[in-house]
Motif scaffolding. Structure first.
Motif, mmCIF file in Angstrom:
data_model
loop_
_atom_site.group_PDB
_atom_site.id
_atom_site.type_symbol
_atom_site.label_atom_id
_atom_site.label_comp_id
_atom_site.label_asym_id
_atom_site.label_seq_id
_atom_site.Cartn_x
_atom_site.Cartn_y
_atom_site.Cartn_z
ATOM 1 N N ILE A 152 31.518 28.587 63.818
ATOM 2 C CA ILE A 152 31.656 28.312 62.392
ATOM 3 C C ILE A 152 30.776 27.115 62.060
ATOM 4 O O ILE A 152 30.883 26.065 62.681
ATOM 5 C CB ILE A 152 33.122 27.988 62.028
ATOM 6 C CG1 ILE A 152 34.068 29.094 62.500
ATOM 7 C CG2 ILE A 152 33.259 27.721 60.539
ATOM 8 C CD1 ILE A 152 33.835 30.440 61.885
ATOM 9 N N SER B 202 19.657 38.256 59.458
ATOM 10 C CA SER B 202 20.878 37.625 58.957
ATOM 11 C C SER B 202 20.839 36.123 59.215
ATOM 12 O O SER B 202 20.052 35.633 60.032
ATOM 13 C CB SER B 202 22.098 38.226 59.654
ATOM 14 O OG SER B 202 22.088 37.863 61.028
ATOM 15 N N ARG B 203 21.695 35.392 58.526
ATOM 16 C CA ARG B 203 21.797 33.951 58.763
ATOM 17 C C ARG B 203 22.084 33.680 60.236
ATOM 18 O O ARG B 203 21.514 32.775 60.827
ATOM 19 C CB ARG B 203 22.908 33.354 57.906
ATOM 20 C CG ARG B 203 22.639 33.388 56.433
ATOM 21 C CD ARG B 203 23.858 32.923 55.671
ATOM 22 N NE ARG B 203 23.676 33.097 54.239
ATOM 23 C CZ ARG B 203 24.668 33.116 53.373
ATOM 24 N NH1 ARG B 203 25.917 32.968 53.787
ATOM 25 N NH2 ARG B 203 24.435 33.271 52.094
ATOM 26 N N THR B 204 22.968 34.477 60.819
ATOM 27 C CA THR B 204 23.339 34.296 62.220
ATOM 28 C C THR B 204 22.129 34.466 63.141
ATOM 29 O O THR B 204 21.922 33.672 64.061
ATOM 30 C CB THR B 204 24.448 35.292 62.612
ATOM 31 O OG1 THR B 204 25.573 35.079 61.760
ATOM 32 C CG2 THR B 204 24.848 35.148 64.060
ATOM 33 N N LYS B 205 21.332 35.487 62.895
ATOM 34 C CA LYS B 205 20.148 35.722 63.729
ATOM 35 C C LYS B 205 19.127 34.604 63.564
ATOM 36 O O LYS B 205 18.468 34.212 64.526
ATOM 37 C CB LYS B 205 19.518 37.069 63.389
ATOM 38 C CG LYS B 205 20.346 38.245 63.873
ATOM 39 C CD LYS B 205 19.700 39.557 63.489
ATOM 40 C CE LYS B 205 20.556 40.726 63.948
ATOM 41 N NZ LYS B 205 19.954 42.006 63.564
ATOM 42 N N ALA C 79 28.375 37.365 72.899
ATOM 43 C CA ALA C 79 28.153 36.439 71.783
ATOM 44 C C ALA C 79 29.449 35.697 71.495
ATOM 45 O O ALA C 79 30.544 36.202 71.730
ATOM 46 C CB ALA C 79 27.697 37.220 70.562
ATOM 47 N N HIS C 80 29.317 34.492 70.994
ATOM 48 C CA HIS C 80 30.468 33.677 70.614
ATOM 49 C C HIS C 80 30.380 33.352 69.139
ATOM 50 O O HIS C 80 29.296 33.067 68.624
ATOM 51 C CB HIS C 80 30.502 32.369 71.418
ATOM 52 C CG HIS C 80 30.693 32.596 72.878
ATOM 53 N ND1 HIS C 80 31.933 32.649 73.470
ATOM 54 C CD2 HIS C 80 29.797 32.820 73.862
ATOM 55 C CE1 HIS C 80 31.792 32.874 74.766
ATOM 56 N NE2 HIS C 80 30.499 32.988 75.026
ATOM 57 N N ARG C 81 31.509 33.370 68.482
ATOM 58 C CA ARG C 81 31.556 33.045 67.060
ATOM 59 C C ARG C 81 31.538 31.533 66.911
ATOM 60 O O ARG C 81 32.299 30.815 67.553
ATOM 61 C CB ARG C 81 32.823 33.601 66.435
ATOM 62 C CG ARG C 81 32.946 33.346 64.952
ATOM 63 C CD ARG C 81 34.220 33.955 64.426
ATOM 64 N NE ARG C 81 34.341 35.323 64.882
ATOM 65 C CZ ARG C 81 34.113 36.391 64.131
ATOM 66 N NH1 ARG C 81 33.751 36.244 62.887
ATOM 67 N NH2 ARG C 81 34.239 37.597 64.621
ATOM 68 N N ASP D 293 24.749 39.948 72.035
ATOM 69 C CA ASP D 293 23.707 39.508 71.112
ATOM 70 C C ASP D 293 22.452 40.364 71.273
ATOM 71 O O ASP D 293 22.346 41.185 72.166
ATOM 72 C CB ASP D 293 23.409 38.016 71.246
ATOM 73 C CG ASP D 293 22.734 37.631 72.551
ATOM 74 O OD1 ASP D 293 22.181 38.513 73.234
ATOM 75 O OD2 ASP D 293 22.757 36.442 72.892
ATOM 76 N N ILE E 46 19.773 31.408 62.766
ATOM 77 C CA ILE E 46 20.296 30.225 63.469
ATOM 78 C C ILE E 46 20.138 30.398 64.974
ATOM 79 O O ILE E 46 19.736 29.471 65.682
ATOM 80 C CB ILE E 46 21.753 29.947 63.072
ATOM 81 C CG1 ILE E 46 21.816 29.509 61.603
ATOM 82 C CG2 ILE E 46 22.382 28.891 63.982
ATOM 83 C CD1 ILE E 46 23.217 29.447 61.023
ATOM 84 N N ALA E 47 20.424 31.597 65.493
ATOM 85 C CA ALA E 47 20.253 31.853 66.927
ATOM 86 C C ALA E 47 18.794 31.676 67.343
ATOM 87 O O ALA E 47 18.504 31.107 68.404
ATOM 88 C CB ALA E 47 20.749 33.255 67.281
#
Length: 95
Positions: A19, A46-49, A15-17, A8, A51-52
């Motif tokens: 859903i 990004s959406r992932t960043k 990092a772990h995926r 990450d 949320i993190a």
């Protein structure tokens, strides 16, 4: 949860995926944050960043699940902690 090989952006941890099922309004909100950052600074989030970043902020605030019985209770706990953090900042802020 599946482990992926990339690291990450914030640490040397793997990092772990994860859903996540979000409704259209929630996805639009994440996209709005990303677009705000892109258009104001040129940096894409990004959406992932996003949320993190939310998870990291909640961890720093000490949000936990002790005694939480519903998602609504968790939302209230998070909101209360954000308000507490904001008022703590106001106490030492500008005069």
């Amino acid at each position: 949860m599946s482990e992926v090989t990339r690291q990450d952006d914030h640490s040397n941890k793997l990092a772990h995926r994860v859903i996540a099922l979000l409704d259209r309004e929630q996805v639009d909100f994440l996209d709005e944050i990303g677009k705000d950052a892109l258009f104001s600074t040129g940096t894409k989030l990004s959406r992932t960043k996003i949320i993190a970043a939310m998870v990291n902020a909640m961890r720093r605030m000490g949000v936990n699940g002790h005694g939480v019985r519903s998602v609504r209770e968790l939302e209230l706990r998070i909101s209360e902690e954000i308000a507490r953090e904001g008022s703590a900042g106001d106490e030492g802020g500008a005069k």
